[in-house]
Design a protein around this motif. Structure first.
Motif, PDB file in Angstrom:
ATOM      1  N   MET A   1       0.659  -1.183  -0.016  1.00  0.00           N
ATOM      2  CA  MET A   1       0.027  -0.185  -0.124  1.00  0.00           C
ATOM      3  C   MET A   1       0.890   1.283  -0.042  1.00  0.00           C
ATOM      4  O   MET A   1       1.534   1.310   0.778  1.00  0.00           O
ATOM      5  CB  MET A   1      -1.151   0.099   1.182  1.00  0.00           C
ATOM      6  CG  MET A   1      -1.771   1.416   1.273  1.00  0.00           C
ATOM      7  SD  MET A   1      -3.068   1.598   0.013  1.00  0.00           S
ATOM      8  CE  MET A   1      -4.066   0.350  -0.193  1.00  0.00           C
ATOM      9  N   LEU A   2       0.759   2.306  -0.917  1.00  0.00           N
ATOM     10  CA  LEU A   2       1.260   3.333  -1.121  1.00  0.00           C
ATOM     11  C   LEU A   2       1.092   4.344   0.102  1.00  0.00           C
ATOM     12  O   LEU A   2      -0.181   4.639   0.392  1.00  0.00           O
ATOM     13  CB  LEU A   2       1.162   3.986  -2.469  1.00  0.00           C
ATOM     14  CG  LEU A   2       2.246   4.902  -3.029  1.00  0.00           C
ATOM     15  CD1 LEU A   2       2.028   5.161  -4.301  1.00  0.00           C
ATOM     16  CD2 LEU A   2       1.724   6.223  -2.342  1.00  0.00           C
ATOM     17  N   LYS A   3       2.253   4.697   0.633  1.00  0.00           N
ATOM     18  CA  LYS A   3       1.911   5.809   1.630  1.00  0.00           C
ATOM     19  C   LYS A   3       2.780   6.894   1.606  1.00  0.00           C
ATOM     20  O   LYS A   3       4.002   7.195   1.073  1.00  0.00           O
ATOM     21  CB  LYS A   3       2.429   5.155   3.268  1.00  0.00           C
ATOM     22  CG  LYS A   3       1.641   3.938   3.430  1.00  0.00           C
ATOM     23  CD  LYS A   3       2.129   3.425   4.945  1.00  0.00           C
ATOM     24  CE  LYS A   3       1.104   2.209   5.539  1.00  0.00           C
ATOM     25  NZ  LYS A   3       1.769   1.688   6.801  1.00  0.00           N
ATOM     26  N   VAL A   4       2.012   7.916   2.063  1.00  0.00           N
ATOM     27  CA  VAL A   4       2.690   9.566   1.934  1.00  0.00           C
ATOM     28  C   VAL A   4       2.752  10.042   3.026  1.00  0.00           C
ATOM     29  O   VAL A   4       2.190   9.980   4.161  1.00  0.00           O
ATOM     30  CB  VAL A   4       2.019  10.505   0.545  1.00  0.00           C
ATOM     31  CG1 VAL A   4       1.995   9.541  -0.384  1.00  0.00           C
ATOM     32  CG2 VAL A   4       0.806  10.796   1.180  1.00  0.00           C
TER      33      VAL A   4
ATOM     34  N   PHE B   1       3.613   4.837 -13.136  1.00  0.00           N
ATOM     35  CA  PHE B   1       4.138   3.430 -13.206  1.00  0.00           C
ATOM     36  C   PHE B   1       3.195   2.329 -12.274  1.00  0.00           C
ATOM     37  O   PHE B   1       3.011   1.254 -12.925  1.00  0.00           O
ATOM     38  CB  PHE B   1       5.700   3.495 -12.659  1.00  0.00           C
ATOM     39  CG  PHE B   1       6.261   1.949 -12.412  1.00  0.00           C
ATOM     40  CD1 PHE B   1       6.590   1.186 -13.335  1.00  0.00           C
ATOM     41  CD2 PHE B   1       6.093   1.709 -11.009  1.00  0.00           C
ATOM     42  CE1 PHE B   1       7.041  -0.040 -12.924  1.00  0.00           C
ATOM     43  CE2 PHE B   1       6.612   0.321 -10.592  1.00  0.00           C
ATOM     44  CZ  PHE B   1       7.204  -0.373 -11.768  1.00  0.00           C
ATOM     45  N   ARG B   2       2.527   2.976 -11.400  1.00  0.00           N
ATOM     46  CA  ARG B   2       1.648   2.093 -10.512  1.00  0.00           C
ATOM     47  C   ARG B   2       0.188   2.072 -11.152  1.00  0.00           C
ATOM     48  O   ARG B   2      -0.418   1.373 -10.373  1.00  0.00           O
ATOM     49  CB  ARG B   2       1.798   2.616  -9.021  1.00  0.00           C
ATOM     50  CG  ARG B   2       3.101   2.507  -8.450  1.00  0.00           C
ATOM     51  CD  ARG B   2       3.397   1.133  -8.055  1.00  0.00           C
ATOM     52  NE  ARG B   2       2.941   1.106  -6.682  1.00  0.00           N
ATOM     53  CZ  ARG B   2       1.999  -0.210  -6.281  1.00  0.00           C
ATOM     54  NH1 ARG B   2       1.711  -1.152  -7.306  1.00  0.00           N
ATOM     55  NH2 ARG B   2       1.749  -0.465  -5.092  1.00  0.00           N
ATOM     56  N   GLY B   3      -0.180   2.535 -12.237  1.00  0.00           N
ATOM     57  CA  GLY B   3      -1.082   2.417 -12.855  1.00  0.00           C
ATOM     58  C   GLY B   3      -2.066   3.521 -12.878  1.00  0.00           C
ATOM     59  O   GLY B   3      -3.445   3.302 -13.313  1.00  0.00           O
TER      60      GLY B   3
ATOM     61  N   THR C   1       8.119  -1.887  -3.231  1.00  0.00           N
ATOM     62  CA  THR C   1       7.995  -1.716  -1.613  1.00  0.00           C
ATOM     63  C   THR C   1       8.720  -0.546  -1.037  1.00  0.00           C
ATOM     64  O   THR C   1       8.390   0.355  -0.148  1.00  0.00           O
ATOM     65  CB  THR C   1       8.353  -2.829  -1.138  1.00  0.00           C
ATOM     66  OG1 THR C   1       7.644  -4.215  -1.100  1.00  0.00           O
ATOM     67  CG2 THR C   1       8.431  -2.884   0.705  1.00  0.00           C
ATOM     68  N   ALA C   2       9.998  -0.193  -1.549  1.00  0.00           N
ATOM     69  CA  ALA C   2      10.840   0.742  -1.157  1.00  0.00           C
ATOM     70  C   ALA C   2       9.956   2.216  -1.613  1.00  0.00           C
ATOM     71  O   ALA C   2       9.854   3.245  -0.830  1.00  0.00           O
ATOM     72  CB  ALA C   2      11.998   0.875  -1.898  1.00  0.00           C
ATOM     73  N   MET C   3       9.635   2.162  -2.868  1.00  0.00           N
ATOM     74  CA  MET C   3       8.827   3.512  -3.251  1.00  0.00           C
ATOM     75  C   MET C   3       7.333   3.659  -2.927  1.00  0.00           C
ATOM     76  O   MET C   3       7.042   4.811  -2.682  1.00  0.00           O
ATOM     77  CB  MET C   3       9.030   3.311  -4.815  1.00  0.00           C
ATOM     78  CG  MET C   3      10.118   3.481  -5.753  1.00  0.00           C
ATOM     79  SD  MET C   3      11.033   5.108  -5.336  1.00  0.00           S
ATOM     80  CE  MET C   3      10.099   6.172  -6.313  1.00  0.00           C
ATOM     81  N   ASP C   4       6.829   2.662  -2.464  1.00  0.00           N
ATOM     82  CA  ASP C   4       5.579   2.838  -1.894  1.00  0.00           C
ATOM     83  C   ASP C   4       5.774   3.493  -0.448  1.00  0.00           C
ATOM     84  O   ASP C   4       4.619   4.094   0.150  1.00  0.00           O
ATOM     85  CB  ASP C   4       4.753   1.485  -1.631  1.00  0.00           C
ATOM     86  CG  ASP C   4       4.075   1.017  -2.828  1.00  0.00           C
ATOM     87  OD1 ASP C   4       3.966   2.098  -3.720  1.00  0.00           O
ATOM     88  OD2 ASP C   4       3.362  -0.037  -2.927  1.00  0.00           O
TER      89      ASP C   4
ATOM     90  N   ASN D   1      16.082   4.544  -1.224  1.00  0.00           N
ATOM     91  CA  ASN D   1      15.967   2.916  -1.088  1.00  0.00           C
ATOM     92  C   ASN D   1      15.752   2.128  -2.477  1.00  0.00           C
ATOM     93  O   ASN D   1      16.048   1.082  -2.709  1.00  0.00           O
ATOM     94  CB  ASN D   1      15.063   2.594  -0.112  1.00  0.00           C
ATOM     95  CG  ASN D   1      15.431   2.821   1.229  1.00  0.00           C
ATOM     96  OD1 ASN D   1      16.740   3.279   1.565  1.00  0.00           O
ATOM     97  ND2 ASN D   1      14.645   2.778   2.306  1.00  0.00           N
ATOM     98  N   GLY D   2      14.590   2.911  -3.219  1.00  0.00           N
ATOM     99  CA  GLY D   2      14.255   2.586  -4.499  1.00  0.00           C
ATOM    100  C   GLY D   2      15.389   2.126  -5.469  1.00  0.00           C
ATOM    101  O   GLY D   2      15.739   1.244  -6.183  1.00  0.00           O
ATOM    102  N   MET D   3      16.346   3.218  -5.526  1.00  0.00           N
ATOM    103  CA  MET D   3      17.713   3.101  -6.373  1.00  0.00           C
ATOM    104  C   MET D   3      18.637   1.878  -6.043  1.00  0.00           C
ATOM    105  O   MET D   3      19.127   1.260  -6.867  1.00  0.00           O
ATOM    106  CB  MET D   3      18.536   4.338  -6.358  1.00  0.00           C
ATOM    107  CG  MET D   3      17.888   5.524  -7.153  1.00  0.00           C
ATOM    108  SD  MET D   3      17.578   5.002  -8.790  1.00  0.00           S
ATOM    109  CE  MET D   3      19.193   4.568  -9.265  1.00  0.00           C
ATOM    110  N   THR D   4      18.521   1.574  -4.686  1.00  0.00           N
ATOM    111  CA  THR D   4      19.640   0.232  -4.350  1.00  0.00           C
ATOM    112  C   THR D   4      19.021  -0.850  -5.267  1.00  0.00           C
ATOM    113  O   THR D   4      19.824  -1.774  -5.705  1.00  0.00           O
ATOM    114  CB  THR D   4      19.413   0.053  -3.016  1.00  0.00           C
ATOM    115  OG1 THR D   4      18.159  -0.076  -2.431  1.00  0.00           O
ATOM    116  CG2 THR D   4      19.728   1.314  -2.148  1.00  0.00           C
ATOM    117  N   HIS D   5      17.670  -1.099  -5.418  1.00  0.00           N
ATOM    118  CA  HIS D   5      17.286  -2.132  -6.232  1.00  0.00           C
ATOM    119  C   HIS D   5      17.402  -1.899  -7.569  1.00  0.00           C
ATOM    120  O   HIS D   5      17.652  -2.948  -8.286  1.00  0.00           O
ATOM    121  CB  HIS D   5      15.797  -2.278  -6.006  1.00  0.00           C
ATOM    122  CG  HIS D   5      15.486  -2.624  -4.467  1.00  0.00           C
ATOM    123  ND1 HIS D   5      15.892  -3.613  -3.785  1.00  0.00           N
ATOM    124  CD2 HIS D   5      14.815  -1.780  -3.433  1.00  0.00           C
ATOM    125  CE1 HIS D   5      15.608  -3.483  -2.426  1.00  0.00           C
ATOM    126  NE2 HIS D   5      14.926  -2.316  -2.133  1.00  0.00           N
TER     127      HIS D   5
END
Length: 469
Positions: free
Chosen positions: A1-4, A56-58, A359-362, A369-373
């Motif tokens: 679940m995306l959180k902000v 990207f997430r639709g 998971t990181a970007m959400d 963290n997203g870039m590490t992947h």
């Protein structure tokens, strides 16, 4: 679940748009009296990255970002350049598009201009006057700040403390005109020679805060999903937007408030700004550097964190961008010798990387963290293409995933096959022949010649590959 992270509630919240699969988003744009500096560009890049991730997430994203083209700064610049306010605005809007296009920032769904929405602004102010939230004084119109009970909630400000500060920063003449030092201008009476429009209160022009309320509501409705901007806009600009918007409509204005961190400069991490004179213009930076490296520096830091600009940080971005470009080049090189089918273990590994990336970007668009992947994906690619047997289906899977994940950060990879012309191809073939003939002097000569063209050769077990320096 995306959180902000919602500045309004000062906590991380699950994101649920008003309309499923649609994000309505307003981001405060520039005051177009000069070229943008990289602090301005950081905000545009941060929210462009957020927009790309939603896509990207639709999600479909309705992205509105304004131009403030009526302001004291434009009036002063017009006088300095012996020009007009509209001409100054047109000049720097065109420059804004040039700079942001170079940084691969997607254009907004709409870029409304304050000067193009004067009738709507006047009508909005009328509503506030009629409701008792605003009052005219000799051609000006002020908003009654204390009448809005939640004033200060977004920025965590205490109204009584604000009054003390406001009293110290308001001129005696203005203080005499206002009912309260906290009240702010919705409409300003025209001074001689200034740009102005006819209104029920006489010739004048809008205040800064009112334009964003009017244009966001015009294009997104009384209540919309996300309002974004730099941290410096939390108070008073966004605080005033909430007060005037919710007073006029009776509805919640924006449901989630997102604010990006500053670009800092120097050992003391001073905020970069035109007023401090410590800024670097975006167009100057991208003239001397690869615009993608500048974009990479800005996009791969989590949007709420500050970015310390330095030559060292820019060089790190260049190096990391080169890592990804090399993986892209290596991957495309192996298509010529690939066999049909898939390597299921590598496909599964790529899918696991994508899941970890999401998971990181959400988690509040955690780009670091997203870039590490993404780097993990590049490593997986480099390892796979060194295998004796690679398969087309897996190469396509890896290529599509690298393109999509990197694309969220605005990265576009160079297609190696399009960069070589016939003369360079012939030189590479000649070098291959020279190596076979053990003519290493000629081989080295060709390598050096190509290096001057910006083409770096790599001799691998699968043959000679190249990449642009």
């Amino acid at each position: 679940m995306l959180k902000v992270w919602n500045t309004l509630t000062n906590q991380k919240e699950e994101f649920h748009p008003l309309t499923p699969h649609i994000v309505n988003m307003y981001v405060c744009g520039p005051t177009v009296y000069n070229y943008i500096h990289i602090g301005n560009a950081r905000s545009a890049i941060a929210f462009d990255t957020i927009r790309r991730y939603f896509e990207f997430r639709g999600y479909t994203v309705n992205y509105i970002s304004n131009f403030t083209d009526v302001d004291d700064k434009l009036i002063n610049e017009a006088k300095a350049e012996n020009s007009t306010v509209p001409a100054i605005a047109d000049k720097y809007i065109a420059a804004f598009y040039e700079d942001t296009d170079a940084l691969n920032i997607e254009r907004a769904t709409v870029n409304p201009r304050a000067s193009h929405n004067i009738p709507e602004i006047i009508d909005f102010i009328k509503i506030l006057v009629d409701k008792g939230y605003a009052y005219p004084v000799d051609g000006d119109v002020y908003y009654r700040t204390r009448k809005f009970k939640n004033y200060g909630e977004l920025s965590g400000q205490n109204v009584d403390e604000l009054e003390q500060g406001a009293s110290q920063h308001v001129t005696a003449e203005e203080l005499a005109r206002k009912e309260d030092p906290l009240d702010f201008a919705l409409w300003k009476a025209a001074k001689p020679g200034e740009i102005s429009w006819e209104s029920p209160w006489g010739q004048g022009r809008p205040g800064w805060h009112i334009e964003c309320s009017v244009m966001s509501i015009k294009y997104l409705g009384a209540t919309f999903d996300i309002h974004g901007g730099g941290q410096d806009l939390e108070f008073p600009h966004h605080e005033n937007e909430i007060a005037q918007s919710e007073a006029a409509t009776g509805h919640t204005f924006a449901r989630y408030w997102l604010h990006n961190g500053f670009v800092t400069i120097g050992d003391d991490d001073e905020k970069m700004s035109k007023s401090l004179g410590n800024f670097v213009l975006a167009r100057d930076l991208i003239q001397d550097n690869d615009p993608q490296a500048v974009r990479f520096l800005m996009a791969t830091t989590q949007y709420r964190r500050p970015i310390r600009y330095s030559q060292a940080s820019l060089q790190d971005a260049k190096n990391n961008l080169e890592r990804l470009q090399t993986a892209w080049t290596n991957l495309n090189y192996r298509f010529a010798s690939a066999e049909a089918g898939n390597t299921s273990a590598v496909d599964d590994q790529a899918d696991a990387i994508q899941t970890a990336f999401i998971t990181a970007m959400d988690d509040d668009f955690n780009a670091q963290n997203g870039m590490t992947h993404v780097y993990e994906l590049a490593k997986t690619i480099n390892t796979y293409v060194e295998q004796k047997v690679v398969r087309i289906g897996t190469l396509e899977h890896l290529r599509g995933l690298l393109r999509d994940l990197a694309g969220i950060f605005g990265i576009q990879f160079a297609e190696t096959g399009e960069l070589l012309d016939a003369d360079v191809e012939n030189l590479i073939e000649e070098r291959i022949a020279a190596r076979k003939a053990k003519n290493f002097a000629r081989s080295d000569e060709i390598r050096d010649q190509l290096a001057k063209e910006g083409i770096i050769l790599e001799d691998t077990p699968q043959g000679t590959r190249w990449h642009r320096k």
